[in-house]
Design a protein around this motif. Structure first.
Motif, PDB file in Angstrom:
ATOM      1  N   ASN A 288       0.820  -1.215   0.000  1.00 17.58           N
ATOM      2  CA  ASN A 288       0.000   0.000   0.000  1.00 17.58           C
ATOM      3  C   ASN A 288       0.855   1.266   0.000  1.00 17.58           C
ATOM      4  N   ALA A 289       0.679   2.113   1.021  1.00 18.84           N
ATOM      5  CA  ALA A 289       1.420   3.375   1.085  1.00 18.84           C
ATOM      6  C   ALA A 289       2.917   3.143   1.263  1.00 18.84           C
ATOM      7  N   GLY A 290       3.286   1.926   1.639  1.00 20.22           N
ATOM      8  CA  GLY A 290       4.706   1.618   1.825  1.00 20.22           C
ATOM      9  C   GLY A 290       5.448   1.342   0.519  1.00 20.22           C
ATOM     10  N   ASN A 291       4.737   1.295  -0.590  1.00 23.06           N
ATOM     11  CA  ASN A 291       5.403   0.979  -1.867  1.00 23.06           C
ATOM     12  C   ASN A 291       6.439   2.018  -2.249  1.00 23.06           C
ATOM     13  N   ASN A 292       6.118   3.271  -1.945  1.00 26.46           N
ATOM     14  CA  ASN A 292       6.992   4.372  -2.335  1.00 26.46           C
ATOM     15  C   ASN A 292       8.287   4.362  -1.521  1.00 26.46           C
ATOM     16  N   GLY A 293       9.410   4.300  -2.206  1.00 23.33           N
ATOM     17  CA  GLY A 293      10.710   4.375  -1.534  1.00 23.33           C
ATOM     18  C   GLY A 293      11.176   3.089  -0.883  1.00 23.33           C
ATOM     19  N   SER A 294      10.485   1.989  -1.173  1.00 20.84           N
ATOM     20  CA  SER A 294      10.874   0.745  -0.491  1.00 20.84           C
ATOM     21  C   SER A 294      11.306  -0.356  -1.449  1.00 20.84           C
ATOM     22  N   VAL A 295      12.017  -1.318  -0.870  1.00 23.35           N
ATOM     23  CA  VAL A 295      12.260  -2.586  -1.556  1.00 23.35           C
ATOM     24  C   VAL A 295      11.424  -3.611  -0.792  1.00 23.35           C
ATOM     25  N   GLY A 296      10.594  -4.368  -1.499  1.00 25.61           N
ATOM     26  CA  GLY A 296       9.721  -5.362  -0.878  1.00 25.61           C
ATOM     27  C   GLY A 296      10.330  -6.750  -0.976  1.00 25.61           C
ATOM     28  N   ILE A 297      10.461  -7.382   0.179  1.00 27.31           N
ATOM     29  CA  ILE A 297      11.060  -8.717   0.225  1.00 27.31           C
ATOM     30  C   ILE A 297      10.054  -9.728   0.756  1.00 27.31           C
ATOM     31  N   GLU A 298       9.857 -10.786   0.008  1.00 21.52           N
ATOM     32  CA  GLU A 298       8.994 -11.895   0.436  1.00 21.52           C
ATOM     33  C   GLU A 298       9.865 -13.011   1.002  1.00 21.52           C
ATOM     34  N   MET A 299       9.611 -13.394   2.240  1.00 18.27           N
ATOM     35  CA  MET A 299      10.254 -14.585   2.788  1.00 18.27           C
ATOM     36  C   MET A 299       9.311 -15.743   2.470  1.00 18.27           C
ATOM     37  N   VAL A 300       9.801 -16.733   1.758  1.00 17.38           N
ATOM     38  CA  VAL A 300       8.955 -17.888   1.439  1.00 17.38           C
ATOM     39  C   VAL A 300       8.623 -18.611   2.741  1.00 17.38           C
ATOM     40  N   GLY A 301       7.335 -18.803   2.999  1.00 12.26           N
ATOM     41  CA  GLY A 301       6.911 -19.510   4.213  1.00 12.26           C
ATOM     42  C   GLY A 301       5.880 -18.733   5.000  1.00 12.26           C
ATOM     43  N   ARG A 302       5.457 -19.336   6.101  1.00  8.42           N
ATOM     44  CA  ARG A 302       4.428 -18.734   6.961  1.00  8.42           C
ATOM     45  C   ARG A 302       5.017 -18.565   8.356  1.00  8.42           C
ATOM     46  N   TYR A 303       5.089 -17.326   8.832  1.00 10.30           N
ATOM     47  CA  TYR A 303       5.834 -17.068  10.066  1.00 10.30           C
ATOM     48  C   TYR A 303       4.985 -16.476  11.186  1.00 10.30           C
ATOM     49  N   ASP A 304       3.786 -16.998  11.327  1.00 12.03           N
ATOM     50  CA  ASP A 304       2.932 -16.572  12.436  1.00 12.03           C
ATOM     51  C   ASP A 304       3.316 -17.268  13.733  1.00 12.03           C
TER      52      ASP A 304
ATOM     53  N   GLY B 124       4.238 -12.056   9.458  1.00 10.25           N
ATOM     54  CA  GLY B 124       4.024 -13.141  10.416  1.00 10.25           C
ATOM     55  C   GLY B 124       4.158 -12.639  11.841  1.00 10.25           C
ATOM     56  N   LYS B 125       3.315 -13.199  12.724  1.00  9.61           N
ATOM     57  CA  LYS B 125       3.304 -12.728  14.121  1.00  9.61           C
ATOM     58  C   LYS B 125       4.623 -13.000  14.837  1.00  9.61           C
ATOM     59  N   ALA B 126       5.374 -13.982  14.350  1.00 12.09           N
ATOM     60  CA  ALA B 126       6.657 -14.305  14.998  1.00 12.09           C
ATOM     61  C   ALA B 126       7.756 -13.307  14.619  1.00 12.09           C
ATOM     62  N   ILE B 127       7.448 -12.466  13.643  1.00 13.41           N
ATOM     63  CA  ILE B 127       8.434 -11.467  13.205  1.00 13.41           C
ATOM     64  C   ILE B 127       8.111 -10.155  13.920  1.00 13.41           C
ATOM     65  N   THR B 128       8.974  -9.773  14.832  1.00 12.97           N
ATOM     66  CA  THR B 128       8.749  -8.577  15.652  1.00 12.97           C
ATOM     67  C   THR B 128       9.994  -7.685  15.609  1.00 12.97           C
ATOM     68  N   LYS B 129       9.833  -6.477  16.131  1.00 14.60           N
ATOM     69  CA  LYS B 129      10.990  -5.562  16.188  1.00 14.60           C
ATOM     70  C   LYS B 129      12.066  -6.150  17.105  1.00 14.60           C
ATOM     71  N   LYS B 130      11.604  -6.859  18.129  1.00 15.28           N
ATOM     72  CA  LYS B 130      12.549  -7.505  19.047  1.00 15.28           C
ATOM     73  C   LYS B 130      13.355  -8.582  18.304  1.00 15.28           C
ATOM     74  N   TRP B 131      12.669  -9.306  17.455  1.00 13.10           N
ATOM     75  CA  TRP B 131      13.336 -10.334  16.645  1.00 13.10           C
ATOM     76  C   TRP B 131      14.365  -9.689  15.711  1.00 13.10           C
ATOM     77  N   LEU B 132      14.013  -8.515  15.158  1.00 11.09           N
ATOM     78  CA  LEU B 132      14.962  -7.806  14.296  1.00 11.09           C
ATOM     79  C   LEU B 132      16.249  -7.472  15.038  1.00 11.09           C
ATOM     80  N   LYS B 133      16.109  -7.176  16.327  1.00  6.70           N
ATOM     81  CA  LYS B 133      17.294  -6.863  17.154  1.00  6.70           C
ATOM     82  C   LYS B 133      18.264  -8.046  17.142  1.00  6.70           C
ATOM     83  N   THR B 134      17.697  -9.260  17.105  1.00  5.97           N
ATOM     84  CA  THR B 134      18.566 -10.431  17.107  1.00  5.97           C
ATOM     85  C   THR B 134      19.382 -10.505  15.821  1.00  5.97           C
ATOM     86  N   ILE B 135      18.808 -10.014  14.716  1.00  3.17           N
ATOM     87  CA  ILE B 135      19.587  -9.993  13.470  1.00  3.17           C
ATOM     88  C   ILE B 135      20.694  -8.961  13.594  1.00  3.17           C
ATOM     89  N   GLU B 136      20.388  -7.867  14.240  1.00  6.63           N
ATOM     90  CA  GLU B 136      21.369  -6.801  14.385  1.00  6.63           C
ATOM     91  C   GLU B 136      22.623  -7.355  15.065  1.00  6.63           C
TER      92      GLU B 136
END
Ligand SMILES: [Zn+2]
Length: 163
Positions: free
Chosen positions: A87-103, A147-159
């Motif tokens: 939606n409104a996020g299309n502008n200025g972004s790169v969209g990445i699909e992770m294959v799978g279901r991550y709820d 997916g519900k399992a993908i959170t900002k906290k989870w992103l910290k783990t990638i950092e």
């Protein structure tokens, strides 16, 4: 809809992105999950042509840019073209699909390895940081995507994981 339709290894993707000239402004990355499962992908119940057809049936002229799959990194819509995925996020972004279901659980194995490679390469290319990684549901609260399992906290783990 025109797509690139090429599957690259992590190394090939890094090389492709380092050489790629991108004229549009990129200020964020938006993560998605296909919701269809890795099991479905591996059995070819879903695939790149399947999603292309699905988007075309919605009347879309573009889709997300990249699919992180178990076998590699698929180039879908050219990253120099604005995608249609958030939606409104299309502008200025790169969209990445992770294959799978991550709820229930975040991605693991090769999907995760390839997702990390994509994120790391794109953040470096566009001088972005982990805080510039957003989720589809931020632009469409009706969805749980990526997916519900993908959170900002989870992103910290990638950092921490050397992103
Ligand atoms: Zn999504």
């Amino acid at each position: 809809m025109r797509i690139i339709n090429k599957c690259l290894s992590k190394e090939e993707f890094e090389k492709y992105i380092s050489k790629k000239r991108v004229k549009r402004r990129i200020d964020k990355i938006i993560l998605h999950h296909t919701w269809d499962t890795v099991w479905q992908w591996k059995r070819r119940k879903v695939s790149i042509p399947y999603y292309k057809k699905m988007y075309e049936e919605k009347g879309w002229k573009a889709g997300p840019h990249i699919f992180a799959a178990p076998e590699g990194i698929w180039l879908f819509t050219n990253i120099d073209i604005q995608g249609i995925h958030a939606n409104a996020g299309n502008n200025g972004s790169v969209g990445i699909e992770m294959v799978g279901r991550y709820d229930k659980k975040p991605p693991s194995g090769k999907v995760w390895k390839n997702t990390k490679a994509v994120l790391k390469t794109l953040l470096k290319k566009f001088n972005l940081s982990v805080k510039d990684i957003h989720f589809h549901r931020e632009y469409n609260p009706k969805k749980s995507c990526p997916g519900k399992a993908i959170t900002k906290k989870w992103l910290k783990t990638i950092e921490k994981d050397s992103l």
